[in-house]
Design a protein around this motif. Structure first.
Motif, short mmCIF file in Angstrom:
data_model
loop_
_atom_site.label_atom_id
_atom_site.label_comp_id
_atom_site.label_asym_id
_atom_site.label_seq_id
_atom_site.Cartn_x
_atom_site.Cartn_y
_atom_site.Cartn_z
N VAL A 58 35.21 39.11 5.38
CA VAL A 58 36.54 38.73 5.88
C VAL A 58 36.40 37.84 7.10
O VAL A 58 37.18 36.89 7.30
N SER A 59 35.38 38.11 7.94
CA SER A 59 35.16 37.27 9.11
C SER A 59 34.84 35.84 8.71
O SER A 59 35.33 34.88 9.34
N LEU A 84 46.45 36.39 8.70
CA LEU A 84 45.62 37.43 8.08
C LEU A 84 46.52 38.61 7.73
O LEU A 84 47.19 39.16 8.61
N SER A 85 46.54 38.99 6.47
CA SER A 85 47.36 40.12 6.02
C SER A 85 46.54 41.03 5.13
O SER A 85 45.61 40.59 4.45
N ILE A 93 46.35 33.18 15.51
CA ILE A 93 46.31 33.96 14.28
C ILE A 93 47.45 34.96 14.27
O ILE A 93 47.74 35.62 15.29
N SER A 94 48.13 35.07 13.14
CA SER A 94 49.18 36.08 12.95
C SER A 94 48.62 37.17 12.06
O SER A 94 47.88 36.91 11.11
N LEU A 108 39.05 41.81 13.81
CA LEU A 108 38.74 40.42 13.49
C LEU A 108 39.77 39.48 14.10
O LEU A 108 39.43 38.39 14.59
N ALA A 109 41.05 39.87 14.07
CA ALA A 109 42.09 39.03 14.65
C ALA A 109 41.91 38.90 16.16
O ALA A 109 42.09 37.81 16.74
N ALA A 110 41.56 40.02 16.80
CA ALA A 110 41.34 39.97 18.24
C ALA A 110 40.15 39.07 18.59
O ALA A 110 40.20 38.29 19.55
N LYS A 111 39.10 39.16 17.79
CA LYS A 111 37.93 38.32 18.04
C LYS A 111 38.26 36.85 17.85
O LYS A 111 37.84 35.98 18.63
#
Length: 437
Positions: A339-340, A355-356, A318-319, A307-310
């Motif tokens: 989550v998305s 995002l953690s 985004i971290s 999701l972070a890569a997208k």
């Protein structure tokens, strides 16, 4: 006082039912045992002790009157008639040490009886010999030692009565535990089936069992489950049909616009069609929910990285803070969509997104934070209502219809968790989606 007492009572049906059955039995057994020892056993023991004390006093009086030389005939007569062993220890004195029996009532009864019958000093021991009682009386010539059978001095059947009471109580309790557990199991299975159905899991194997009332409740649950399943299927089919019917003219409009000369009006129309298609997708996703998807072991850390890569490819800063591997059995598509939605909401209203993924031991949390304008605390619950836009609090979301948080909460609750909002350390909004660990 009443509330303090209720805190220590069992809360489960099994515990309460067991308490209702076992507690009266235990109270009755204690009362019967107390009554037995207070009335029957102590009375019989006192009578036996008095009988032995009378024999000891008689032999002592005969020995003192006849002299030491007459001890043997008197001892033989006492042994033959009352089973009392008598021995004169000339020049001896009474022991100074004394050992007390486990049941002190035995010693008290015998001491009371000997004190009433004898004027001489005496000593006795009820613990040295398992089957006999050692009684010694001080006389002028020395010490008369008496060995009497324990059965003649005390009622020895008390422990047998206690064993019967304990054995019967244990047997009744065991039968009660087995019976109550069998009655509680159908209720536990019904609760588990209801919980599983609430999470969207298959409960087709559930069958009514147990008492008649439990079977009625189970049958009502099955009927309710079937009605809800039909309702969800009809709603999904309706929205899918509407989506399909609307996509056809939208596709034709998109083709017609593609053949038109380029210009501001054409771009605006294409944008409107894209928003309509996106709205249709959200409506269908909200209506479909988690139905039809099976659970699977999924690496939640890899899901977050994807999701972070997208989000990064779409231009979002985004971290990411996730463990190397965190695998759980979830519905991957449903959880990914939830989550998305949180990440997309954060990216739409903030410049920086965090995002953690955290395993707290009791639950797993997906924490999404942004540095946007945030939402006032009094509007947190309003944000989860379908089609809620919160335009006064947030920037106008031109890419959605207000179903993102509603879909995320439905997905979380389908896994047994939830979503809640709070203020973010970045200055904006923090959304936490958690599921049981």
């Amino acid at each position: 006082m009443r509330l303090a007492f209720k805190r220590y009572l069992p809360t489960s049906l099994f515990g309460r039912s067991l308490l209702i059955i076992v507690l009266p039995v235990a109270i009755m057994q204690v009362a019967v045992t107390w009554s037995f020892f207070e009335e029957h056993w102590q009375t019989v023991t006192a009578r036996l002790s008095e009988s032995v004390a009378g024999d000891v006093a008689l032999v002592t009086a005969l020995v003192e009157r006849s002299g030491p030389e007459s001890v043997d005939p008197i001892a033989n007569l006492a042994f033959e008639t009352v089973g009392l062993s008598v021995d004169l220890r000339e020049g001896d004195v009474l022991p100074t040490s004394r050992r007390t029996a486990f049941f002190r009532a035995l010693d008290r009864s015998l001491r009371r009886a000997l004190t009433a019958r004898l004027d001489n000093e005496f000593w006795f021991d009820t613990t040295r010999y398992p089957e006999y009682v050692d009684i010694r009386v001080q006389v002028d010539a020395g010490v008369l030692r008496f060995i009497a059978s324990r059965e003649r001095a005390f009622a020895t059947t008390g422990h047998i009565f206690i064993l019967w009471i304990v054995g019967a109580s244990t047997l009744l309790s065991a039968v009660s535990i087995i019976f109550i557990r069998n009655q509680a199991k159908p209720i536990q299975r019904l609760a588990a089936a209801a919980e599983a159905f609430g999470r969207g899991q298959d409960t087709a194997g559930f069958r009514p069992a147990g008492a008649r009332e439990v079977r009625l409740a189970a049958t009502a649950f099955i009927d309710m489950r079937e009605r809800l399943v039909r309702y969800v299927e009809q709603r999904t089919a309706l929205l899918a049909g509407v989506s399909h019917d609307l996509r056809t003219p939208l596709t034709r409009l998109r083709l017609q616009l593609a053949m038109m000369p380029a210009g501001p009006d054409r771009e605006a129309a294409i944008q409107d069609i894209a928003e309509m298609e996106m709205a249709l997708d959200e409506y269908l996703a909200f209506a479909r929910g988690q139905s039809g998807e099976e659970s699977a072991h999924t690496d939640l850390a890899e899901l977050c990285r994807s999701l972070a890569a997208k989000a990064g490819r779409s231009g979002c800063v985004i971290s990411l803070d996730v463990p190397d591997v965190l695998t759980r059995e979830v519905r991957p598509g449903t959880l990914n969509r939830a989550v998305s939605n949180l990440v997309n909401n954060a990216a739409a209203h903030g410049n920086t997104v965090s995002l953690s993924l955290v395993d707290t031991g009791g639950r797993i949390e997906f924490r999404v934070e942004d540095d946007g304008p945030g939402i006032p605390p009094e509007l947190y619950e309003e944000a989860f209502r379908p089609f809620s836009r919160l335009d006064p609090a947030r920037n106008s979301n031109t890419t959605g219809v207000g179903l993102g948080l509603a879909i995320a909460r439905d997905a979380a609750r389908a896994h047994g968790g939830d979503v809640f909002l709070e203020h973010s350390g970045l200055g904006g909004l923090k959304a936490v989606l958690w599921i049981p660990a």
